[in-house]
Design an enzyme around this catalytic site. Structure first.
Site, PDB file in Angstrom:
ATOM      1  N   GLY A  33      24.577  36.029  16.878  1.00 20.84           N
ATOM      2  CA  GLY A  33      23.495  36.479  16.759  1.00 20.84           C
ATOM      3  C   GLY A  33      22.694  35.375  15.894  1.00 20.84           C
ATOM      4  O   GLY A  33      21.666  34.773  16.308  1.00 20.84           O
ATOM      5  N   THR A  35      23.712  32.721  13.904  1.00 17.60           N
ATOM      6  CA  THR A  35      23.690  31.403  13.701  1.00 17.60           C
ATOM      7  C   THR A  35      23.098  30.857  15.197  1.00 17.60           C
ATOM      8  O   THR A  35      22.592  29.880  15.037  1.00 17.60           O
ATOM      9  CB  THR A  35      25.369  31.407  14.239  1.00 17.60           C
ATOM     10  OG1 THR A  35      26.136  31.916  13.049  1.00 17.60           O
ATOM     11  CG2 THR A  35      25.701  29.869  13.816  1.00 17.60           C
ATOM     12  N   VAL A  63      31.175  44.613  16.116  1.00 13.09           N
ATOM     13  CA  VAL A  63      32.049  44.087  17.076  1.00 13.09           C
ATOM     14  C   VAL A  63      31.205  42.833  17.811  1.00 13.09           C
ATOM     15  O   VAL A  63      29.858  43.154  18.519  1.00 13.09           O
ATOM     16  CB  VAL A  63      32.223  45.257  18.177  1.00 13.09           C
ATOM     17  CG1 VAL A  63      33.161  44.540  19.370  1.00 13.09           C
ATOM     18  CG2 VAL A  63      33.064  46.182  17.494  1.00 13.09           C
ATOM     19  N   THR A  65      32.537  39.195  18.433  1.00 12.88           N
ATOM     20  CA  THR A  65      33.417  38.196  19.055  1.00 12.88           C
ATOM     21  C   THR A  65      34.898  38.733  19.324  1.00 12.88           C
ATOM     22  O   THR A  65      35.766  38.007  19.992  1.00 12.88           O
ATOM     23  CB  THR A  65      33.775  37.173  18.255  1.00 12.88           C
ATOM     24  OG1 THR A  65      34.165  37.781  16.866  1.00 12.88           O
ATOM     25  CG2 THR A  65      32.451  36.274  17.977  1.00 12.88           C
ATOM     26  N   ILE A 125      35.879  41.216  10.003  1.00 12.82           N
ATOM     27  CA  ILE A 125      36.901  41.402  10.945  1.00 12.82           C
ATOM     28  C   ILE A 125      37.062  40.276  11.951  1.00 12.82           C
ATOM     29  O   ILE A 125      38.009  40.017  12.238  1.00 12.82           O
ATOM     30  CB  ILE A 125      36.875  42.802  11.365  1.00 12.82           C
ATOM     31  CG1 ILE A 125      36.959  43.840  10.323  1.00 12.82           C
ATOM     32  CG2 ILE A 125      38.105  43.124  12.297  1.00 12.82           C
ATOM     33  CD1 ILE A 125      38.024  44.095   9.265  1.00 12.82           C
ATOM     34  N   ARG A 211      60.717  16.108 -10.922  1.00  9.71           N
ATOM     35  CA  ARG A 211      61.823  15.819 -10.558  1.00  9.71           C
ATOM     36  C   ARG A 211      63.031  16.668 -11.091  1.00  9.71           C
ATOM     37  O   ARG A 211      63.893  16.773 -10.461  1.00  9.71           O
ATOM     38  CB  ARG A 211      61.997  14.418 -11.447  1.00  9.71           C
ATOM     39  CG  ARG A 211      61.343  13.424 -10.746  1.00  9.71           C
ATOM     40  CD  ARG A 211      61.814  11.970 -11.171  1.00  9.71           C
ATOM     41  NE  ARG A 211      61.313  12.029 -12.417  1.00  9.71           N
ATOM     42  CZ  ARG A 211      61.607  11.265 -13.602  1.00  9.71           C
ATOM     43  NH1 ARG A 211      62.834  10.358 -13.234  1.00  9.71           N
ATOM     44  NH2 ARG A 211      61.233  11.162 -15.012  1.00  9.71           N
ATOM     45  N   LYS A 273      54.138  17.653 -29.735  1.00  3.75           N
ATOM     46  CA  LYS A 273      55.450  17.471 -29.313  1.00  3.75           C
ATOM     47  C   LYS A 273      56.073  19.032 -29.445  1.00  3.75           C
ATOM     48  O   LYS A 273      55.840  19.737 -30.029  1.00  3.75           O
ATOM     49  CB  LYS A 273      56.433  16.778 -30.403  1.00  3.75           C
ATOM     50  CG  LYS A 273      56.484  15.307 -30.422  1.00  3.75           C
ATOM     51  CD  LYS A 273      57.553  14.765 -29.332  1.00  3.75           C
ATOM     52  CE  LYS A 273      58.797  14.934 -29.752  1.00  3.75           C
ATOM     53  NZ  LYS A 273      59.457  14.054 -31.024  1.00  3.75           N
ATOM     54  N   HIS A 274      56.965  19.135 -28.072  1.00  2.00           N
ATOM     55  CA  HIS A 274      57.640  20.352 -28.032  1.00  2.00           C
ATOM     56  C   HIS A 274      56.477  21.529 -28.116  1.00  2.00           C
ATOM     57  O   HIS A 274      56.742  22.327 -28.618  1.00  2.00           O
ATOM     58  CB  HIS A 274      58.799  20.579 -28.808  1.00  2.00           C
ATOM     59  CG  HIS A 274      60.021  19.702 -28.295  1.00  2.00           C
ATOM     60  ND1 HIS A 274      60.444  19.666 -27.209  1.00  2.00           N
ATOM     61  CD2 HIS A 274      60.543  18.838 -29.210  1.00  2.00           C
ATOM     62  CE1 HIS A 274      61.668  18.760 -27.135  1.00  2.00           C
ATOM     63  NE2 HIS A 274      61.500  18.299 -28.388  1.00  2.00           N
ATOM     64  N   GLU A 326      54.842   9.364 -24.635  1.00  2.12           N
ATOM     65  CA  GLU A 326      54.907   9.676 -23.275  1.00  2.12           C
ATOM     66  C   GLU A 326      53.452   9.663 -22.542  1.00  2.12           C
ATOM     67  O   GLU A 326      53.579   9.256 -21.505  1.00  2.12           O
ATOM     68  CB  GLU A 326      55.307  11.282 -23.073  1.00  2.12           C
ATOM     69  CG  GLU A 326      56.790  11.235 -23.674  1.00  2.12           C
ATOM     70  CD  GLU A 326      57.836  11.305 -22.617  1.00  2.12           C
ATOM     71  OE1 GLU A 326      57.398  11.900 -21.527  1.00  2.12           O
ATOM     72  OE2 GLU A 326      58.959  10.798 -22.740  1.00  2.12           O
ATOM     73  N   ASN A 415      55.568  32.012 -36.204  1.00  3.47           N
ATOM     74  CA  ASN A 415      54.683  32.147 -37.174  1.00  3.47           C
ATOM     75  C   ASN A 415      54.200  30.466 -37.509  1.00  3.47           C
ATOM     76  O   ASN A 415      54.574  29.879 -37.884  1.00  3.47           O
ATOM     77  CB  ASN A 415      55.275  32.690 -38.177  1.00  3.47           C
ATOM     78  CG  ASN A 415      55.527  34.224 -38.395  1.00  3.47           C
ATOM     79  OD1 ASN A 415      54.573  34.999 -37.615  1.00  3.47           O
ATOM     80  ND2 ASN A 415      56.402  34.777 -38.737  1.00  3.47           N
ATOM     81  N   PHE A 487      48.546  38.067 -40.794  1.00  2.00           N
ATOM     82  CA  PHE A 487      48.280  38.508 -42.303  1.00  2.00           C
ATOM     83  C   PHE A 487      49.725  38.291 -42.896  1.00  2.00           C
ATOM     84  O   PHE A 487      50.691  38.026 -42.243  1.00  2.00           O
ATOM     85  CB  PHE A 487      47.957  40.017 -42.207  1.00  2.00           C
ATOM     86  CG  PHE A 487      49.006  40.948 -41.651  1.00  2.00           C
ATOM     87  CD1 PHE A 487      50.073  41.194 -42.201  1.00  2.00           C
ATOM     88  CD2 PHE A 487      48.470  41.896 -40.756  1.00  2.00           C
ATOM     89  CE1 PHE A 487      50.906  42.208 -41.584  1.00  2.00           C
ATOM     90  CE2 PHE A 487      48.993  43.031 -40.187  1.00  2.00           C
ATOM     91  CZ  PHE A 487      50.495  42.775 -40.538  1.00  2.00           C
ATOM     92  N   HIS A 538      52.461  32.544 -28.710  1.00  6.93           N
ATOM     93  CA  HIS A 538      54.068  32.669 -28.495  1.00  6.93           C
ATOM     94  C   HIS A 538      54.500  31.658 -27.203  1.00  6.93           C
ATOM     95  O   HIS A 538      53.722  31.396 -26.428  1.00  6.93           O
ATOM     96  CB  HIS A 538      54.513  33.827 -28.217  1.00  6.93           C
ATOM     97  CG  HIS A 538      54.308  34.897 -29.471  1.00  6.93           C
ATOM     98  ND1 HIS A 538      53.501  35.938 -29.454  1.00  6.93           N
ATOM     99  CD2 HIS A 538      54.923  34.885 -30.726  1.00  6.93           C
ATOM    100  CE1 HIS A 538      53.471  36.487 -30.667  1.00  6.93           C
ATOM    101  NE2 HIS A 538      54.459  35.614 -31.491  1.00  6.93           N
TER     102      HIS A 538
HETATM  103  O1  93A Z   1      31.246  42.040  12.256  1.00  6.64           O
HETATM  104  S1  93A Z   1      32.453  41.373  12.203  1.00  6.64           S
HETATM  105  O2  93A Z   1      33.657  41.738  11.657  1.00  6.64           O
HETATM  106  N1  93A Z   1      32.896  41.333  13.869  1.00  6.64           N
HETATM  107  C1  93A Z   1      32.955  40.442  14.545  1.00  6.64           C
HETATM  108  O3  93A Z   1      33.198  40.523  16.022  1.00  6.64           O
HETATM  109  C2  93A Z   1      32.635  39.280  14.186  1.00  6.64           C
HETATM  110  N2  93A Z   1      32.475  37.910  14.915  1.00  6.64           N
HETATM  111  C3  93A Z   1      31.961  36.961  14.095  1.00  6.64           C
HETATM  112  N3  93A Z   1      32.026  39.843  11.976  1.00  6.64           N
HETATM  113  C4  93A Z   1      32.291  38.892  12.878  1.00  6.64           C
HETATM  114  N4  93A Z   1      31.658  37.454  13.070  1.00  6.64           N
HETATM  115  C5  93A Z   1      31.217  36.912  11.666  1.00  6.64           C
HETATM  116  O4  93A Z   1      29.826  37.125  11.903  1.00  6.64           O
HETATM  117  C6  93A Z   1      31.594  35.685  11.455  1.00  6.64           C
HETATM  118  O5  93A Z   1      32.753  35.608  10.678  1.00  6.64           O
HETATM  119  C7  93A Z   1      30.441  35.078  10.496  1.00  6.64           C
HETATM  120  O6  93A Z   1      30.484  35.261   9.113  1.00  6.64           O
HETATM  121  C8  93A Z   1      29.233  36.081  10.889  1.00  6.64           C
HETATM  122  C9  93A Z   1      28.087  35.175  11.676  1.00  6.64           C
HETATM  123  O7  93A Z   1      27.254  36.005  12.028  1.00  6.64           O
HETATM  124  P1  93A Z   1      25.872  35.660  12.476  1.00  6.64           P
HETATM  125  O8  93A Z   1      26.055  34.309  13.632  1.00  6.64           O
HETATM  126  O9  93A Z   1      25.223  36.694  13.392  1.00  6.64           O
HETATM  127  O10 93A Z   1      24.989  35.212  11.373  1.00  6.64           O
END
Ligand code: 93A
Length: 538
Positions: A33, A35, A63, A65, A125, A211, A273-274, A326, A415, A487, A538
């Site tokens: 979305g 991006t 959810v 990708t 995720i 080494r 040293k040391h 050294e 000390n 002390f 220490h």
């Molecule tokens: O919510 S998520 O854990 N579930 C996904 O399936 C998923 N796929 C990509 N997050 C997910 N991403 C993350 O969305 C990417 O790692 C990235 O950080 C982000 C990009 O989302 P956008 O393109 O909507 O800004």
């Protein structure tokens, strides 16, 4: 060949330029979305992930990708006839490159008062799953988890039309390391927040095999903490000499930390040293500071490690003629000094640390004990109070020397007792140090005071002042400051100091016998100041 790429990034830095570069190379782009939107706004042709999967992004974006059309496209083994047939049958198109960076979990939880719900929503995720799928199949798929790699990938594609095996392998390891660190941050936060438990994940990478360890029969490695801000050995650039040994790392770190205590106001030199600074001084010039630090213990300086906050010049380099050291660690080296030192010895390690004058970034120190790890915040500061406790008031004109003396004491193993001298107005040197003794009295009597007299003898013979040695020595001792890292449990330390004509003593105070210690100082005409801050090391 890279035909199809998936771009899904939270940190959008450089993504438009990268996508434009890919598009120009004929690569098809699919994207999630947010991006997809910024790419489209930049007139780049994009296919939505939802179009590829046939499902909308759902569960409030949780959810996006997580679908066989995406993960099949990444994980499918190109050399497997069966898997390629399976992909064709399920209408799965291959994905050859991904650029993914994750929801900013660490930044989110580093904010004060962050709500658990917000933290949880920032657990990515789908992103780590994409990175791991692509990295697992690195023989065919290029995985970018860091915007700083976009440029080199475009360059490689433009020049050869492909991404090399080496680059893909490197990027896959980087991606797995990234997801490991990401999960570690989640574990740290959730363990603390949900279970009230502390866990520790340390990020060290780019290990180099040394080494040997402290001794020849021990194996050893150095792992870098690349995230650390400010000067550190991880950032030192070796200009010359043999590779660093395990002991070199330990001692060079001590030298660096010691010099950092003295700030940048005047040239400062530590000679270690040391794992103890046996010489420490400030001066009008680097040469003067080096010379005075060397005078602090010319015998121990043999085979030492030198660190300075000044650019190393030819004068200082020439001083080292005929002297075995050294390592020299400095912000930089003047070209003629570098040439001179390179000729001096094949083995002499010359380390340049450009940000040596910057502030330290390390907040904590760690120490492994068998069965566990100790973590503590760094020992920052030198005193909490400045309380003159004797009848002879502690003179204000000894304050700067006392501060120098405390800084030297802080860097010395307990000390620790340090005798320091203002050898000319505003310039200080350690004249005698007692380190690592299981009792404080020996650090004073057998070490600091004895060594100071020995060192003065060498200076006396060189400079031949027109007074007998005894008189010369007594006068200097009477002007010195003695600092103790903890002390005095009994008054004997003060007695031994006075026996050596020491008139000014700095100690944290806080012993149950403080009154006895003060009474003895009064009886012997010694001025004593209590600082309220202990500096065990220490
Ligand atoms: O919510 S998520 O854990 N579930 C996904 O399936 C998923 N796929 C990509 N997050 C997910 N991403 C993350 O969305 C990417 O790692 C990235 O950080 C982000 C990009 O989302 P956008 O393109 O909507 O800004």
């Amino acid at each position: 060949m890279v035909k199809r790429a998936l771009l899904s990034v939270s940190d959008k830095t450089g993504i438009v330029e990268f996508a434009r570069g890919l598009e120009a190379l004929g690569v098809k782009i699919i994207s999630t979305g947010g991006t997809a939107k910024i790419l489209r706004d930049a007139d780049i042709e994009v296919t939505d992930v939802s179009e590829v999967t046939g499902y909308p992004e759902m569960m409030g974006g949780r959810v996006k990708t997580l679908h066989p059309r995406i993960h099949g496209g990444l994980l499918c083994l190109r050399e497997s006839k069966e898997q390629m047939e399976e992909a064709a049958k399920e209408d799965i198109s291959l994905i050859d490159l991904i650029a993914v960076n994750l929801y900013p979990f660490e930044i989110t939880v580093s904010r004060e008062n962050v709500e658990l719900e917000e933290a949880i929503e920032n657990i990515d995720i789908g992103g780590p799953t994409l990175l791991r799928s692509a990295a697992k199949n690195y023989r065919s798929v290029t995985v970018l988890s860091d915007p700083s790699d976009y440029g080199r990938i475009l360059k490689e594609l433009r020049s050869s039309g492909i991404i090399s095996d080496k680059t893909r392998a490197e990027l896959a390891v980087k991606a797995f390391r990234h997801t490991a660190d990401y999960d570690a941050a989640i574990d740290t936060y959730l363990s603390r927040t949900l279970l009230g438990e502390e866990v520790l994940h340390l990020k060290f990478a780019d290990g180099v095999k040394l080494r040997y360890g402290e001794n020849w029969h021990q194996k050893a490695y150095f792992y870098k903490d690349s995230a650390i801000k400010g000067p550190s050995l991880a950032k030192a650039i070796q200009l010359h000499g043999k590779e660093l040994s395990y002991n070199n790392y330990v001692d060079a770190d001590n030298a660096l930390q010691t010099v950092k205590e003295l700030g940048n106001a005047s040239p400062a030199v530590a000679i270690v040293k040391h794992n103890n600074p046996c010489g420490l001084a400030t001066g009008e010039s680097l040469l003067q500071a080096l010379h005075s630090a060397w005078d602090g213990d010319p015998i121990s300086a043999y085979g030492s490690i030198i660190c300075t906050n000044e650019v190393f010049d030819l004068e200082a380099a020439t001083f080292l003629n005929g002297k075995f050291v050294e390592i020299i660690l400095a912000p930089d080296f003047k070209p003629d000094a570098l040439e001179y030192l390179k000729k001096k010895s094949e083995n002499l390690r010359l380390l340049k640390l450009p940000d040596l004058r910057e502030g330290f970034g390390a907040e904590y120190t760690y120490k492994y004990v068998i069965g566990g790890m100790l973590k503590q915040s760094r020992d920052i500061g030198i005193y909490e109070k400045w309380e003159s406790v004797t009848e002879v008031p502690y003179p204000e004109n000894k304050r700067a020397l006392s501060e120098f003396c405390l800084k030297a004491c802080k860097a010395t193993k307990s000390n620790a007792v340090i005798l320091a001298y203002e050898y000319e107005p505003g310039n200080f040197m350690v004249l005698g140090m007692g380190a690592g003794q299981p009792n404080r009295v020996d650090s004073i009597r057998k070490l600091a005071a004895t060594k100071a007299v020995e060192n003065l003898k060498v200076i006396y013979e060189r400079e031949q002042p027109a007074v007998p040695f005894e008189e010369y020595c007594q006068k200097i001792m009477s002007e010195c400051v003695m600092a103790s890292d903890a002390f005095f449990p009994f008054d004997d330390s003060v007695v031994h100091a006075a026996e050596n004509n020491i008139r000014y003593i700095v100690s944290p105070g806080g012993s149950i016998r403080d009154n006895e210690v003060i009474a003895t100082a009064n009886r012997l005409g010694v001025a004593l100041v209590f600082t309220g801050m202990r500096h065990f090391l220490h």
